[in-house]
Design a protein around this motif. Sequence first.
Motif, short mmCIF file in Angstrom:
data_model
loop_
_atom_site.label_atom_id
_atom_site.label_comp_id
_atom_site.label_asym_id
_atom_site.label_seq_id
_atom_site.Cartn_x
_atom_site.Cartn_y
_atom_site.Cartn_z
N TYR A 97 32.49 44.70 31.22
CA TYR A 97 32.84 45.04 32.60
C TYR A 97 33.43 46.45 32.70
CZ TYR A 97 32.06 40.13 33.80
OH TYR A 97 31.50 38.89 34.01
N LEU A 100 30.70 48.82 33.17
CA LEU A 100 30.25 48.88 34.56
C LEU A 100 31.17 49.77 35.39
CD1 LEU A 100 29.06 45.30 35.67
CD2 LEU A 100 27.68 47.33 35.17
N ILE A 158 37.99 42.37 36.20
CA ILE A 158 36.94 42.03 37.17
C ILE A 158 37.37 42.38 38.59
CG2 ILE A 158 35.92 40.24 35.72
CD1 ILE A 158 37.23 38.15 37.50
N LEU A 161 36.76 46.01 38.86
CA LEU A 161 35.33 46.23 39.06
C LEU A 161 34.95 46.07 40.52
CD1 LEU A 161 32.37 46.54 38.10
CD2 LEU A 161 32.37 44.08 37.62
N LEU A 162 35.45 45.01 41.16
CA LEU A 162 35.15 44.78 42.56
C LEU A 162 35.70 45.91 43.43
CD1 LEU A 162 34.09 43.01 44.84
CD2 LEU A 162 36.24 41.73 44.78
N ALA A 165 33.63 49.05 42.95
CA ALA A 165 32.34 48.89 43.61
C ALA A 165 32.46 49.06 45.12
CB ALA A 165 31.75 47.52 43.28
N SER A 184 28.86 42.72 42.18
CA SER A 184 30.26 42.62 41.75
C SER A 184 30.97 41.47 42.44
CB SER A 184 30.99 43.94 42.02
OG SER A 184 30.38 45.01 41.32
N ALA A 218 24.37 37.62 40.48
CA ALA A 218 25.02 38.87 40.10
C ALA A 218 24.10 39.71 39.23
CB ALA A 218 26.33 38.58 39.36
N PHE A 222 22.41 43.27 40.04
CA PHE A 222 22.65 44.40 39.14
C PHE A 222 21.34 45.01 38.66
CE2 PHE A 222 27.09 42.78 37.84
CZ PHE A 222 27.69 43.57 38.80
#
Length: 246
Positions: A97, A100, A158, A161-162, A165, A184, A218, A222
Amino acid sequence: MNKIIKVGLLLLGGVFIILQGLAFELEGAAVSALMLVLLTILYCKWTKVKSKYFFWFLVTFTIAHLLSYSAWYAPRIKEGQIDYYYYGANILYIVSYIFLIAKITSSIKIKQVFKELAIPIVILFFLDIFCVVLVTDTTRGALSIYEYTLEFIYNAVIMALLSVALIDYMYRNDNKSMLFLLGSICIVFSEIIQLAYFYILRNDKNLGFIYSFFLVMAFLLFYLQSQQKFTGPEPTYVDVDEKLEA
């Protein structure tokens, strides 16, 4: 050949969702591991412009999943013993993650983003802290202090990450960033529901259907975003995707 792999991945995705929903976790883990291997091959062989960060995300996530699958065949962990499969797999998921997140942060001008979106970033930061503490606390009674710490870091990554994004979409405003944001969101939903499935509502098979569905969606989103180019109006956008050597 790539069309065959794509159709096969869609079929395997459906099988994986059904198996997880019926609590056939060993079989579901095997199918999902095969899916990730095929998806990585599909991306590496038939994607013209590849992102090195997205490539390493797929590779690291796949290795983590294979490690998690191999844990089914390992000797049962006795009380007081360290579950190396659990720690190893989750650390690799965290690293995947982070790749990403790096994919996003490396392709935007961070100073300009902070200048334009300072207030939303501050709000997201405090919301992330609240959500991470709230979600992780649901497992406090089921985990040791070391497992709890790892889960806390996992949830923090995570949520980061959200947030990244979302900021990326607000900054770029194009289809590619929208697909990445939706992917995400699905990852976060999948992880939170999976947490409830494993530690809180273990007998609720509906959660197996739901979290596996979000996980498949997801990776579908992606992959779709990885096939698109930037189309938004932001003139300062910098695309650092690179072709990987064959």
